[in-house]
Design a protein around this motif. Structure first.
Motif, PDB file in Angstrom:
ATOM      1  N   MET A 138      -3.333 -25.858  -1.639  1.00 42.59           N
ATOM      2  CA  MET A 138      -2.634 -24.438  -2.025  1.00 42.59           C
ATOM      3  C   MET A 138      -2.168 -23.893  -0.808  1.00 42.59           C
ATOM      4  N   GLU A 139      -2.789 -24.111   0.063  1.00 36.26           N
ATOM      5  CA  GLU A 139      -2.179 -23.199   1.592  1.00 36.26           C
ATOM      6  C   GLU A 139      -0.979 -23.585   2.080  1.00 36.26           C
ATOM      7  N   ASN A 140      -0.483 -24.904   1.612  1.00 34.39           N
ATOM      8  CA  ASN A 140       0.926 -25.296   1.966  1.00 34.39           C
ATOM      9  C   ASN A 140       1.896 -24.311   1.230  1.00 34.39           C
ATOM     10  N   ASN A 141       3.119 -23.949   2.420  1.00 33.41           N
ATOM     11  CA  ASN A 141       4.060 -23.488   2.045  1.00 33.41           C
ATOM     12  C   ASN A 141       3.915 -21.977   1.392  1.00 33.41           C
ATOM     13  N   ILE A 142       2.674 -21.361   1.766  1.00 35.92           N
ATOM     14  CA  ILE A 142       2.505 -20.047   1.335  1.00 35.92           C
ATOM     15  C   ILE A 142       3.088 -19.019   2.342  1.00 35.92           C
ATOM     16  N   ILE A 143       3.788 -18.190   1.741  1.00 40.10           N
ATOM     17  CA  ILE A 143       4.551 -17.090   2.917  1.00 40.10           C
ATOM     18  C   ILE A 143       3.689 -15.949   3.086  1.00 40.10           C
ATOM     19  N   TYR A 144       3.127 -15.565   3.904  1.00 41.83           N
ATOM     20  CA  TYR A 144       2.509 -14.477   4.366  1.00 41.83           C
ATOM     21  C   TYR A 144       3.025 -13.344   4.815  1.00 41.83           C
ATOM     22  N   ILE A 145       2.910 -12.062   3.904  1.00 42.09           N
ATOM     23  CA  ILE A 145       3.329 -11.076   4.038  1.00 42.09           C
ATOM     24  C   ILE A 145       2.727 -10.368   5.271  1.00 42.09           C
ATOM     25  N   PRO A 146       3.269  -9.622   6.149  1.00 44.30           N
ATOM     26  CA  PRO A 146       2.320  -9.087   7.180  1.00 44.30           C
ATOM     27  C   PRO A 146       1.323  -8.329   6.696  1.00 44.30           C
ATOM     28  N   PRO A 147       0.014  -8.299   6.962  1.00 46.03           N
ATOM     29  CA  PRO A 147      -0.793  -7.423   6.459  1.00 46.03           C
ATOM     30  C   PRO A 147      -0.449  -6.158   6.795  1.00 46.03           C
ATOM     31  N   VAL A 148      -0.925  -5.287   5.870  1.00 43.42           N
ATOM     32  CA  VAL A 148      -0.875  -3.783   5.591  1.00 43.42           C
ATOM     33  C   VAL A 148      -2.266  -2.890   5.568  1.00 43.42           C
ATOM     34  N   LYS A 149      -2.228  -1.781   6.064  1.00 42.84           N
ATOM     35  CA  LYS A 149      -3.638  -0.993   6.036  1.00 42.84           C
ATOM     36  C   LYS A 149      -3.757  -0.398   4.923  1.00 42.84           C
ATOM     37  N   ASP A 150      -4.805   0.032   4.475  1.00 39.62           N
ATOM     38  CA  ASP A 150      -5.136   0.724   3.035  1.00 39.62           C
ATOM     39  C   ASP A 150      -4.485   2.245   3.183  1.00 39.62           C
ATOM     40  N   CYS A 151      -4.119   2.804   2.315  1.00 37.87           N
ATOM     41  CA  CYS A 151      -3.645   4.107   2.196  1.00 37.87           C
ATOM     42  C   CYS A 151      -2.609   4.375   3.279  1.00 37.87           C
ATOM     43  N   SER A 152      -1.556   3.485   3.273  1.00 40.79           N
ATOM     44  CA  SER A 152      -0.592   3.337   4.363  1.00 40.79           C
ATOM     45  C   SER A 152       0.858   3.123   3.775  1.00 40.79           C
ATOM     46  N   ILE A 153       1.721   3.749   4.099  1.00 37.26           N
ATOM     47  CA  ILE A 153       3.072   3.273   3.812  1.00 37.26           C
ATOM     48  C   ILE A 153       3.425   1.761   4.020  1.00 37.26           C
ATOM     49  N   VAL A 154       4.199   1.035   3.241  1.00 40.68           N
ATOM     50  CA  VAL A 154       4.407  -0.504   3.267  1.00 40.68           C
ATOM     51  C   VAL A 154       5.713  -0.593   2.973  1.00 40.68           C
ATOM     52  N   ASP A 155       6.471  -1.196   3.920  1.00 37.34           N
ATOM     53  CA  ASP A 155       7.908  -1.625   3.542  1.00 37.34           C
ATOM     54  C   ASP A 155       7.997  -2.923   2.863  1.00 37.34           C
ATOM     55  N   ILE A 156       8.404  -2.810   1.517  1.00 36.07           N
ATOM     56  CA  ILE A 156       8.427  -3.867   0.653  1.00 36.07           C
ATOM     57  C   ILE A 156       9.741  -3.521  -0.360  1.00 36.07           C
ATOM     58  N   GLU A 157      10.175  -4.837  -0.673  1.00 36.91           N
ATOM     59  CA  GLU A 157      11.129  -4.743  -1.565  1.00 36.91           C
ATOM     60  C   GLU A 157      10.615  -4.194  -3.229  1.00 36.91           C
ATOM     61  N   ALA A 158      11.275  -3.318  -3.795  1.00 29.38           N
ATOM     62  CA  ALA A 158      10.696  -2.710  -5.186  1.00 29.38           C
ATOM     63  C   ALA A 158      10.532  -3.765  -6.171  1.00 29.38           C
ATOM     64  N   ASN A 159      11.301  -4.833  -6.197  1.00 33.50           N
ATOM     65  CA  ASN A 159      10.943  -5.684  -7.419  1.00 33.50           C
ATOM     66  C   ASN A 159       9.790  -6.731  -7.145  1.00 33.50           C
ATOM     67  N   MET A 160       9.256  -6.726  -5.750  1.00 36.13           N
ATOM     68  CA  MET A 160       8.091  -7.488  -5.560  1.00 36.13           C
ATOM     69  C   MET A 160       7.091  -6.803  -5.503  1.00 36.13           C
ATOM     70  N   ALA A 161       7.294  -5.315  -5.237  1.00 35.04           N
ATOM     71  CA  ALA A 161       6.086  -4.333  -5.249  1.00 35.04           C
ATOM     72  C   ALA A 161       5.716  -4.361  -6.843  1.00 35.04           C
ATOM     73  N   VAL A 162       6.539  -4.054  -7.342  1.00 31.10           N
ATOM     74  CA  VAL A 162       6.597  -4.223  -9.112  1.00 31.10           C
ATOM     75  C   VAL A 162       5.701  -5.313  -9.511  1.00 31.10           C
ATOM     76  N   HIS A 163       5.998  -6.336  -8.971  1.00 34.06           N
ATOM     77  CA  HIS A 163       5.406  -7.725  -9.595  1.00 34.06           C
ATOM     78  C   HIS A 163       3.965  -7.852  -9.073  1.00 34.06           C
ATOM     79  N   ILE A 164       3.995  -7.424  -7.629  1.00 33.82           N
ATOM     80  CA  ILE A 164       2.311  -7.325  -7.129  1.00 33.82           C
ATOM     81  C   ILE A 164       1.441  -6.686  -8.242  1.00 33.82           C
ATOM     82  N   ASN A 165       2.046  -5.604  -8.793  1.00 34.27           N
ATOM     83  CA  ASN A 165       1.256  -4.549  -9.405  1.00 34.27           C
ATOM     84  C   ASN A 165       0.933  -5.269 -10.660  1.00 34.27           C
TER      85      ASN A 165
END
Length: 436
Positions: A1-28
């Motif tokens: 399963m680890e093959n071909n996984i795209i790792y989004i740069p880690p973000v800190k808790d309670c912090s601003i994150v630069d992420i595309e809106a559709n992906m953010a909604v999908h993550i939620n």
């Protein structure tokens, strides 16, 4: 399963994150609060999203959860990771205080760099489980009393006269009853099932087990754990000698519940694996633990309690102060807030202030003498002595007629364990002066 996984740069808790809106909604959509592993039953689980939109900055912001979410989006595999904003050392120290154990910090820190699914959190859960089990096994396996009936020529315990009449006439046997102790089958079955899950899914290995833990585990092999129910767990009774087992049984049940939740979520093809810890829960438990350790020996009761208000009305509600410190009817009330607090004006949340003052007013209506109220945050380094002094008021509402104090305080969490301990002691020292 680890093959071909795209790792989004880690973000800190309670912090601003630069992420595309559709992906953010999908993550939620992929994330549910059942993905959050609860370390206790004391903090109410809230239905909160992993990401919220900050309209002030027009950016997405992470919340209070740390962990990893593996998901699929537009035909590709991704990993979204939220890391602790104060570093690994701080989190490990908080968990050590809560569970009164020692974790291998250097090893845990290194594991954060691993791409294996949620390896750090899973290993931490395994280590905590082993340490808790070892501590619980002080008086041996938990036992409960059962009533056994014997039909024989000799008496064992008390004679049951009514039941003995027929056997005595027909078989020359006496029926007697005796109270005996047996290992509690439900407790052992829960521990056994949790152990199997940890070995299979949480990287628990034999070399992580202590001798005391092995003793309990070796005794669980003959117990059936396949038919455990929530009702059986809820109706466990602990004698005074085995009350220490409650925390490890509760912890084990959380492990079992998460496994059940995973089976349900595996049906969702968009999510592969998700495991998070609630930093608000850890922060509150940590504060409760260090305050209990410091003040229980002096006769102070440190607790949390739900108070039901407007019981007869449709708008009845419950008030749950996070931390109440009480002695001889004198009370201090704290609310633990895992939010950004850097002394900036916007960090002081209006609703938090109203909430803690409501708690104080209610307890005063219950004939408690309020010594002081406070909001406790994990603090940033910019919180110096001058800021702390300005965050203390000798009177509530700043009015001279009220003799109760109010403060915004907390502990400065750092990557340095030595500095963190110093900051903890500084906080307790400040509070001691307020209490005096």
């Amino acid at each position: 399963m680890e093959n071909n996984i795209i790792y989004i740069p880690p973000v800190k808790d309670c912090s601003i994150v630069d992420i595309e809106a559709n992906m953010a909604v999908h993550i939620n959509c992929c994330f549910t609060n059942q993905n959050v592993f609860r370390i206790s039953n004391t903090v109410k689980a809230e239905e909160l999203p992993l990401l919220t939109y900050d309209y002030k900055f027009n950016k997405w912001r992470t919340g209070r959860y740390i962990g990893k979410l593996y998901f699929k989006y537009e035909g590709k595999k991704y990993c979204f990771e939220v890391i602790p904003r104060f570093g690994n050392t701080a989190i490990i120290h908080l968990l050590e205080e809560i569970f009164n154990i020692k974790l291998a910090q250097s090893q845990s820190s290194n594991k954060l760099k691993s791409n294996v699914q949620n390896e750090l959190i899973k290993k931490l859960i395994s280590i905590i489980w082993v340490k808790q089990l070892s501590k619980a096994n002080v008086h041996g396996l938990p036992k409960n009393k059962i009533k056994r009936e014997y039909k024989s020529l000799s008496v064992k315990g008390r004679i049951d006269v009514r039941k003995s009449i027929l056997p005595l006439f027909n078989e020359s046997l006496i029926v007697s009853n005796r109270i005996e102790k047996q290992v509690d089958p439900i407790i052992i079955a829960i521990l056994s099932k949790a152990y199997k899950i940890l070995c299979k899914h949480y990287f628990l290995s034999q070399n992580m087990l202590t001798e005391s833990a092995k003793e309990v585990i070796n005794s669980t092999t003959s117990f059936n754990s396949s038919t455990l129910t929530e009702n059986q767990y809820q109706h466990i009774k602990y004698g005074s000698m085995y009350a220490i087992y409650k925390s490890i049984v509760d912890f084990s049940w959380q492990i079992i519940k998460r496994k059940k939740n995973n089976i349900i979520q595996e049906e969702n093809k968009e999510t592969n694996d998700a495991l998070f810890l609630d930093m608000a829960e850890i922060w509150e438990n940590y504060l409760m633990t260090i305050l209990k350790k410091r003040y229980a020996i002096d006769g102070w009761k440190v607790y949390s309690q739900k108070f039901n208000i407007y019981k007869q009305q449709k708008y009845k509600r419950g008030l749950i102060p996070d931390i109440i410190i009480e002695k001889d009817n004198n009370v201090v009330v704290f609310d633990a807030k895992y939010k950004n607090m850097s002394s900036h004006r916007n960090d002081y949340d209006r609703s938090d202030f109203f909430q803690i003052h409501t708690y104080g007013s209610f307890l005063e209506s219950q004939n408690k003498k309020i010594i002081g109220l406070g909001l406790l945050y994990p603090l940033h380094e910019r919180f110096d002595e001058d800021v702390l002094k300005n965050n203390f008021s000798n009177t509530l509402f700043g009015e001279s007629v009220n003799k109760s104090w109010f403060k915004v305080d907390g502990i400065q969490l750092t990557e340095s364990l030595e500095d963190l301990v110093i900051q903890k002691e500084a906080f307790l020292s400040r509070f001691q002066k307020n209490l005096s």
